[in-house]
Design an enzyme around this catalytic site. Structure first.
Site, PDB file in Angstrom:
ATOM      1  CG  ASP A  18       1.426  -4.757  -4.334  1.00 53.20           C
ATOM      2  OD1 ASP A  18       1.223  -3.747  -3.214  1.00 53.20           O
ATOM      3  OD2 ASP A  18       0.992  -4.494  -5.907  1.00 53.20           O
ATOM      4  CG  ASN A  66       6.009   3.591  -2.917  1.00 57.88           C
ATOM      5  OD1 ASN A  66       6.379   2.641  -3.168  1.00 57.88           O
ATOM      6  ND2 ASN A  66       4.325   3.460  -2.995  1.00 57.88           N
TER       7      ASN A  66
HETATM    8  C1  IPE Z   1       4.424  -0.853  -6.283  1.00 57.07           C
HETATM    9  O1  IPE Z   1       3.498  -1.422  -5.390  1.00 57.07           O
HETATM   10  C2  IPE Z   1       6.234  -0.107  -5.706  1.00 57.07           C
HETATM   11  C3  IPE Z   1       6.771  -0.837  -4.383  1.00 57.07           C
HETATM   12  C4  IPE Z   1       6.311  -2.329  -4.402  1.00 57.07           C
HETATM   13  C5  IPE Z   1       7.681  -0.151  -3.422  1.00 57.07           C
HETATM   14  P1  IPE Z   1       2.624  -0.142  -5.312  1.00 57.07           P
HETATM   15  O2  IPE Z   1       1.737  -0.789  -3.909  1.00 57.07           O
HETATM   16  O3  IPE Z   1       2.787   0.836  -4.905  1.00 57.07           O
HETATM   17  O4  IPE Z   1       2.274   0.128  -6.716  1.00 57.07           O
HETATM   18  P2  IPE Z   1       0.977   0.112  -7.688  1.00 57.07           P
HETATM   19  O5  IPE Z   1       0.388   2.140  -6.871  1.00 57.07           O
HETATM   20  O6  IPE Z   1      -0.207  -0.066  -7.178  1.00 57.07           O
HETATM   21  O7  IPE Z   1       1.280   0.475  -8.392  1.00 57.07           O
HETATM   22  C1  IPE Z   2       4.010  -2.853  -1.118  1.00 57.52           C
HETATM   23  O1  IPE Z   2       3.054  -3.198  -0.332  1.00 57.52           O
HETATM   24  C2  IPE Z   2       4.896  -2.321  -0.270  1.00 57.52           C
HETATM   25  C3  IPE Z   2       5.183  -0.487  -0.745  1.00 57.52           C
HETATM   26  C4  IPE Z   2       4.942   0.190  -1.513  1.00 57.52           C
HETATM   27  C5  IPE Z   2       6.067   0.169   0.254  1.00 57.52           C
HETATM   28  P1  IPE Z   2       1.776  -1.920  -0.521  1.00 57.52           P
HETATM   29  O2  IPE Z   2       1.788  -1.177   0.895  1.00 57.52           O
HETATM   30  O3  IPE Z   2       1.916  -1.284  -1.852  1.00 57.52           O
HETATM   31  O4  IPE Z   2       0.462  -2.938  -0.051  1.00 57.52           O
HETATM   32  P2  IPE Z   2      -0.852  -3.245  -0.338  1.00 57.52           P
HETATM   33  O5  IPE Z   2      -1.230  -3.021  -2.252  1.00 57.52           O
HETATM   34  O6  IPE Z   2      -1.813  -1.743  -0.412  1.00 57.52           O
HETATM   35  O7  IPE Z   2      -1.799  -4.061  -0.406  1.00 57.52           O
HETATM   36 MG    MG Z   3       0.650  -2.025  -3.117  1.00 61.96          MG
END
Ligand code: IPE
Ligand code: IPE
Ligand code: MG
Length: 247
Positions: A18, A66
């Site tokens: 994340d 996602n």
């Molecule tokens: C969790 O991250 C999913 C992945 C790392 C693929 P998100 O960024 O989507 O999670 P939330 O929405 O902050 O809980």
């Molecule tokens: C994790 O990084 C990757 C996926 C969930 C695919 P994020 O895209 O969630 O990054 P933040 O949480 O917006 O910083």
């Molecule tokens: Mg995220």
């Protein structure tokens, strides 16, 4: 039960990758640039895991939730996945790493499914090192899918409803055949599990780090493993019982 002695290495580490978006935002870059850098981290971490002796590494790459992101981000992520699979095939073969997937992969774009099949097939005879990609993964969907498969098995006479147990049921999860994670890491400072391996992490140790995924490196993985080594996994027992091995 675990005993004091040589450093404990988790057999299976699961990671909620994340912080790609925040990494990019902090630099005034588009979110996809963060995801691009995140792909490089995957390479680093898979190598580092092998060096440490971690046999299974599971990466949460795309959740069922996602899909709700902006369409250009979703298609960018799918493009990166395709790029990653094409680029890593030879490395995985060279390093003898088997690729597995968990999640409803049949809903991914056809070209990505083709690449996944190709890489999984080319690495299926490896046993020592395992990379598990969670794609279109959600724990609650997984349980629903497993319940359906289990019910079908009961109807077909391959299972008996009265024999239902965790041991039998868990074989129908996407993770059937994989060991449970010993250590769950989440980067970026968030402290939640976001529908990831809820049942399989029943006894996982959890480590949360503020480091954003694109900045996560070998030293950060080692630090999480060191932290794991300092924990006492009690599985409901008392410290005394663990120390003496007494019943
Ligand atoms: C969790 O991250 C999913 C992945 C790392 C693929 P998100 O960024 O989507 O999670 P939330 O929405 O902050 O809980
Ligand atoms: C994790 O990084 C990757 C996926 C969930 C695919 P994020 O895209 O969630 O990054 P933040 O949480 O917006 O910083
Ligand atoms: Mg995220």
């Amino acid at each position: 039960m675990s005993s004091p002695g040589p450093a404990k290495i988790p057999q299976h580490v699961a990671i909620i990758m994340d912080g790609n978006g925040r990494w990019a935002k902090a630099r005034g870059l588009p979110r996809l640039e963060g995801h691009r850098r995140g792909v490089e981290t995957v390479r680093t971490v898979v190598d580092a895991a092998r060096e440490i002796g971690i046999r299974y590494i599971t990466l949460y790459a795309f959740s069922v939730e996602n899909w709700k992101r902006p369409t250009d981000e979703v298609s960018g992520l799918m493009g990166l996945l395709d790029y990653f699979l094409k680029r890593e095939l030879n490395n995985l073969i060279k390093e003898k790493v088997r690729l597995h997937t968990i999640g409803r992969t049949d809903a991914l774009p056809a070209n990505v499914q083709r690449e996944l099949d190709r890489v999984k097939d080319a690495t299926k005879h490896f046993t020592d090192w395992n990379l598990v990609l969670a794609l279109n993964y959600g724990s609650r969907n997984e349980v629903a899918d497993a319940a359906r498969a289990y019910a079908e098995a009961v109807q077909a006479g391959r299972e008996k409803a009265t024999d239902a147990s965790w041991e039998r049921f868990s074989r129908y999860l996407y993770t059937g055949g994989l060991p449970d994670p010993d250590l769950l890491i989440r980067t970026s400072g968030e402290q939640r599990v976001s529908n990831f391996l809820l049942l399989q992490c029943a006894y996982a140790e959890m480590v949360f780090t503020p480091v954003l995924w694109p900045d996560f490196g070998q030293a950060d993985l080692q630090a999480a493993v060191d932290e794991y080594g300092r924990r006492e996994r009690r599985y409901g027992l008392t410290t005394e019982q663990i120390k003496t091995g007494a019943k």
